[in-house]
Write an enzyme that holds these catalytic residues in place. Structure first.
Site, PDB file in Angstrom:
ATOM      1  CD  GLU A  41      -2.799   1.098   2.516  1.00 58.17           C
ATOM      2  OE1 GLU A  41      -3.837   1.778   2.494  1.00 58.17           O
ATOM      3  OE2 GLU A  41      -2.479   0.373   3.489  1.00 58.17           O
ATOM      4  CE  LYS A 110      -7.672   1.458   3.416  1.00 57.83           C
ATOM      5  NZ  LYS A 110      -6.445   1.997   4.065  1.00 57.83           N
ATOM      6  CB  CYS A 151      -4.989  -1.498   4.286  1.00 54.35           C
ATOM      7  SG  CYS A 151      -4.142  -1.367   5.887  1.00 54.35           S
TER       8      CYS A 151
END
Length: 272
Positions: A41, A110, A151
């Site tokens: 990331e 995301k 994440c």
């Protein structure tokens, strides 16, 4: 299916240097005949709200162009960690995937932004700068369907299950857990999602830099459908390799019927 987990000591504040470092490590991985190279990331941007917009790029930007060209040159798939994407004046935390011809195969923004305030631990609010995505990302390869999230997305079993029900055999997760959440939940979550969905999970983190404003946990990891850890890094920069035997998925699912025994007629989500 052989993958390289590239745990970079990037995010230095020099974007060109970070892209060059990632490219060097991808070339190193390609010499080991990998099918996929996976980056962390925010691999070419400090993980800091103050940097996201300044380091952001629009479609076809510097990092995207470099990864696309490398995928074509080396004839491998590249899961390009994530970068700040600028679109319509907004900033997204976005992962790009390129196929063996260098074509953009998938793009994931995301979905769940990392807004956390742990007493005595980490405080960080991505939503101060970033905008959440609004789609579930899977993509087709010669090995079958793969899933992609970033994440904090991994904490939401609903998202992982949706990818699995679309046929995802492996969930790729560029991530940057910190020194509060990492020791507590990193391995637990990757093993849990693998066991829950009877698929492979792969998490790739930046290396740990204790001098950064946000200190990543490191510990990039690959887990099989039985919850077995196939490889795991430590804190330092490293390139790890894992061979994913995809036949293992059907073997596990036939022995322990979870997905085929789902009672979707009973499950209903309710607002808290």
């Amino acid at each position: 299916m052989k993958i390289a987990l590239i745990q970079l000591a990037g995010g230095t504040g020099d974007k060109a240097a970070d892209i060059a470092l990632a490219s060097e490590k991808i070339r190193e991985a390609a010499k080991n005949r990998v099918d996929f190279a996976v980056l962390p990331e925010m691999f070419c941007c400090p993980y800091d709200n103050a940097c996201f917009r300044d380091f952001g790029e629009t479609a076809g930007g510097q990092a995207q162009a470099a990864l696309s060209a490398l995928a074509k040159e080396l004839s491998i798939y590249i899961v390009g960690g994530s970068i700040p994407e600028i679109a319509d004046g907004k900033v997204y935390n976005t992962s790009y995937v390129y196929d063996r011809m260098g074509r953009e195969l998938a793009r994931h923004r995301k979905v769940h932004l990392f807004d956390i305030d742990v007493a005595g631990g980490q405080r960080f609010f991505e939503s101060d700068v970033l905008t959440p995505g609004d789609w579930i990302t899977t993509f087709e390869t010669e090995f079958g369907v793969m899933g992609l999230c970033i994440c904090f997305d991994l904490r939401f079993e609903e998202l992982a299950r949706c990818m699995t029900l679309r046929g995802a055999k492996c969930l790729f997760v560029p991530a940057a857990f910190n020194m509060t959440t990492g020791p507590a939940h990193w391995e637990l979550l990757f093993r849990q999602r693998a066991v829950d969905n009877q698929c492979f999970t792969v998490g790739v983190s930046p290396a740990r830099n204790p001098n950064a404003s946000y200190v990543a946990y490191g510990n990039s990891i690959a887990v099989d459908p039985w919850g077995k850890v196939l490889c795991r890094a430590e804190a330092e920069a490293a390139v790890l390799y894992a061979d994913l035997d995809l036949s293992r998925i059907e073997s596990v699912r036939s022995q322990l019927p979870i997905l085929s025994a789902l009672r979707t007629d009973l499950y209903q989500l309710r607002e808290l």
